[in-house]
Enzyme design. Structure first.
Site, PDB file in Angstrom:
ATOM      1  CG  ASP A  33     159.145 102.494  84.245  1.00  0.00           C
ATOM      2  OD1 ASP A  33     158.643 101.757  85.105  1.00  0.00           O
ATOM      3  OD2 ASP A  33     158.996 103.736  84.234  1.00  0.00           O
TER       4      ASP A  33
ATOM      5  CG  HIS B 166     156.911 108.056  85.814  1.00  0.00           C
ATOM      6  ND1 HIS B 166     157.880 108.556  86.654  1.00  0.00           N
ATOM      7  CD2 HIS B 166     155.726 108.205  86.447  1.00  0.00           C
ATOM      8  CE1 HIS B 166     157.297 108.976  87.768  1.00  0.00           C
ATOM      9  NE2 HIS B 166     155.993 108.780  87.659  1.00  0.00           N
TER      10      HIS B 166
ATOM     11  CB  SER C  25     162.915 107.388  90.103  1.00  0.00           C
ATOM     12  OG  SER C  25     161.558 107.678  90.097  1.00  0.00           O
TER      13      SER C  25
HETATM   14  N1  PLP Z   1     157.426 104.541  86.142  1.00  0.00           N
HETATM   15  C1  PLP Z   1     156.094 104.435  86.053  1.00  0.00           C
HETATM   16  C2  PLP Z   1     155.478 103.818  84.838  1.00  0.00           C
HETATM   17  C3  PLP Z   1     155.289 104.891  87.112  1.00  0.00           C
HETATM   18  O1  PLP Z   1     153.954 104.812  87.011  1.00  0.00           O
HETATM   19  C4  PLP Z   1     155.899 105.444  88.264  1.00  0.00           C
HETATM   20  C5  PLP Z   1     155.101 105.921  89.413  1.00  0.00           C
HETATM   21  O2  PLP Z   1     153.926 105.790  89.493  1.00  0.00           O
HETATM   22  C6  PLP Z   1     157.298 105.532  88.291  1.00  0.00           C
HETATM   23  C7  PLP Z   1     158.030 105.079  87.216  1.00  0.00           C
HETATM   24  C8  PLP Z   1     158.032 106.122  89.468  1.00  0.00           C
HETATM   25  O3  PLP Z   1     157.998 105.233  90.507  1.00  0.00           O
HETATM   26  P1  PLP Z   1     158.965 105.391  91.798  1.00  0.00           P
HETATM   27  O4  PLP Z   1     158.218 106.211  92.769  1.00  0.00           O
HETATM   28  O5  PLP Z   1     159.175 103.980  92.260  1.00  0.00           O
HETATM   29  O6  PLP Z   1     160.214 106.040  91.357  1.00  0.00           O
END
Ligand code: PLP
Length: 513
Positions: A314, A230, A150
């Site tokens: 991402d 996400h 994030s």
């Molecule tokens: N992006 C994707 C594709 C995810 O699956 C996730 C969490 O599972 C995230 C972002 C968010 O991850 P983070 O907790 O490192 O912000």
């Protein structure tokens, strides 16, 4: 507590953690804890006025903490995504906490800065990423460890936004070249506003914003992602005041799950330009949270590059799989990418938090993120790297120790074995579901993520039962159960166990209705 007490308590804590891991399968623990909201409030004593002895503190661990802990590494935990861990990673965090340095500049902790630069260059090679991402490469590419995916997305949005503002202000002809006449008009209006603002700034006591963060320019910006991105992408855009358009994903013929197509992207860019908006960024996903879909970079990357749109990727979950050559297809087209991120704390056996991020052109970011008070300056600024300019926070901890310890202590072969194991076990589950006419695979198996279509009731009943834990998802209106292979302790027998529990609960809770 003095150093002698610390030696004793520390050793006792290491034993406690080792016991926790050893007994995770055989002990009494379940994936979900048996507590309700507010459970701790009832157990919490008054704030201590006198020190408690370590014996007392240790006594409270089980009833107060562990009894309310979700056991993410339990072999029957199939929810969210893995949060991999290993003993060398835990040891790295002990050292990081133990030395408690805060390496925001090279001078504030040279080893923290330099180990991070070197280990991220190792990862470029091990994950088969473009060489221009390396810290040691000629040119402006660079890598840094962020805290989470994030954070990385938010930083990419800030960087892309500033880049686009700068292009408009310094090279308006660049945008006019790629833009329709309507956007040309928008840019002219924005530029005239900017000129007005500049006049106001001269009589205003507030410090002027650097020209590349001028909000009057980005009010017409639009960023894109697919409807499978996400939720952190939506949050990042919202917090940075950026319009985000979620493009409808299509069924991917190659992998069978949901992805963004080149045609959808091109159509959106054309439509938005005709409305006078300025497309400036695409946040693509490699390994979506719901179905592990892949936005094919070799298709959408050239569109972004041609249109002057920043491409951020991402790959929070799927990125770790690049350590196995057979999964390199995931990163095809990475040469078109401006910024790339994955969570090593998901599947590289490094515990939270460790989220490497690379920029094709880090020199720009350093300029956009730069504030330079006297108390942070040092004599090596011109030649050394200061990571404070590539993140939002100033402070940072020694996360690269985890990469260093894990790679040295476990080796790449062990990491590959773990990831191939996740993929294989997902295959075992897929086969069980495929053979059973009571269930249907929502999308084909991809990496360690498996899905079947069922209803909300079954999902709730399974989690109430508590023997296994999984979470649902929804794609294009279809609600389905999503089973991710997470724990390094999960074996084939656990997959059969999960299947048996799902089948049993379905018969009991759904068929009996
Ligand atoms: N992006 C994707 C594709 C995810 O699956 C996730 C969490 O599972 C995230 C972002 C968010 O991850 P983070 O907790 O490192 O912000």
């Amino acid at each position: 507590m003095d150093s002698q007490d610390f030696r004793q308590a520390g050793k006792r804590m290491v034993d406690y953690v080792a016991d926790y891991w050893d007994e995770l399968r055989t002990g009494q623990r379940r994936p979900l804890p048996p507590v309700k909201p507010g459970y701790l409030d009832e157990l919490m004593p008054e704030a201590p006025t006198k020190p408690d002895g370590w014996d007392r503190i240790f006594q409270d661990l089980e009833p107060m903490i562990m009894n309310g802990n979700t056991n993410w590494h339990h072999p029957h935990f199939f929810a969210y995504f893995p949060t991999a861990c290993s003993y060398p990673a835990i040891a790295a965090d002990i050292l990081s906490g133990g030395i408690s340095a805060v390496g925001f500049t090279w001078k504030s902790c040279p080893s923290m800065t330099e180990l991070e630069m070197s280990t991220l260059d190792w990862l470029v090679d091990l994950l088969n990423l473009p060489q221009h991402f390396k810290n040691a490469a000629e040119g402006p590419g660079c890598g840094i460890i962020q805290s989470t995916a994030s954070d990385a997305t938010l930083i990419a949005i800030f960087a892309a936004r500033a880049t686009a503002v700068e292009k408009i202000k310094v090279f308006p002809s660049f945008f006019e070249r790629v833009a329709s006449s309507k956007v040309g008009e928008t840019i002219k209006t924005l530029l005239s506003k900017v000129r007005q603002n500049t006049v106001e700034e001269e009589t205003n006591e507030c410090a002027a914003l650097p020209y590349y963060h001028d909000p009057t320019v980005f009010e017409k910006f639009v960023a894109y992602c697919s409807d499978q991105a996400h939720s952190s992408v939506e949050k990042g855009a919202m917090l940075s005041g950026i319009r985000l358009r979620k493009l409808t994903s299509s069924l991917d013929e190659q992998l069978g799950n949901y992805a963004l197509t080149k045609e959808t992207l091109e159509k959106a860019i054309k439509e938005d330009r005709a409305k006078g908006l300025i497309p400036f960024m695409l946040i693509a996903t490699v390994g979506t949270t719901s179905t592990c879909g892949v936005d094919h970079l070799e298709e959408i990357g050239p569109v972004c590059n041609k249109e002057g749109i920043w491409l951020h990727v991402d790959a929070a979950y799927a990125g770790s799989f690049l350590i196995c050559p057979e999964f390199h297809y995931l990163a095809k087209g990475m040469e078109f990418v401006d910024s790339y991120n994955f969570n090593a704390h998901k599947c590289l056996m490094m515990n939270f938090d460790c989220s490497p991020m690379w920029f094709k052109n880090g020199a720009h970011i350093v300029k956009y993120f730069n504030v330079d008070p006297l108390y942070l300056k040092h004599e090596h600024q011109a030649t050394a790297s200061d990571y404070r300019h590539l993140q939002v926070a100033l402070g940072r901890r020694f996360r690269s120790l985890k990469i260093w310890f894990v790679l040295r202590s476990l080796g790449v072969a062990r990491l590959q074995e773990y990831l191939r194991g996740l993929d294989k076990l997902a295959g075992v589950f897929a086969e069980l579901i495929q053979k059973d006419e009571d269930f249907e695979l929502f999308v084909p198996k991809h990496l360690g993520l498996k899905n079947n279509e069922e209803n909300e009731k079954l999902c709730n009943a399974l989690n109430d039962d508590g023997r296994i834990h999984l979470v649902p998802s929804k794609v294009h209106g279809s609600y389905f159960l999503r089973l991710a292979i997470c724990s390094q302790f999960t074996k084939e027998e656990d997959i059969h166990f999960a299947y048996k529990v799902i089948k049993e609960i379905k018969e009991k809770e759904i068929d009996s209705l």
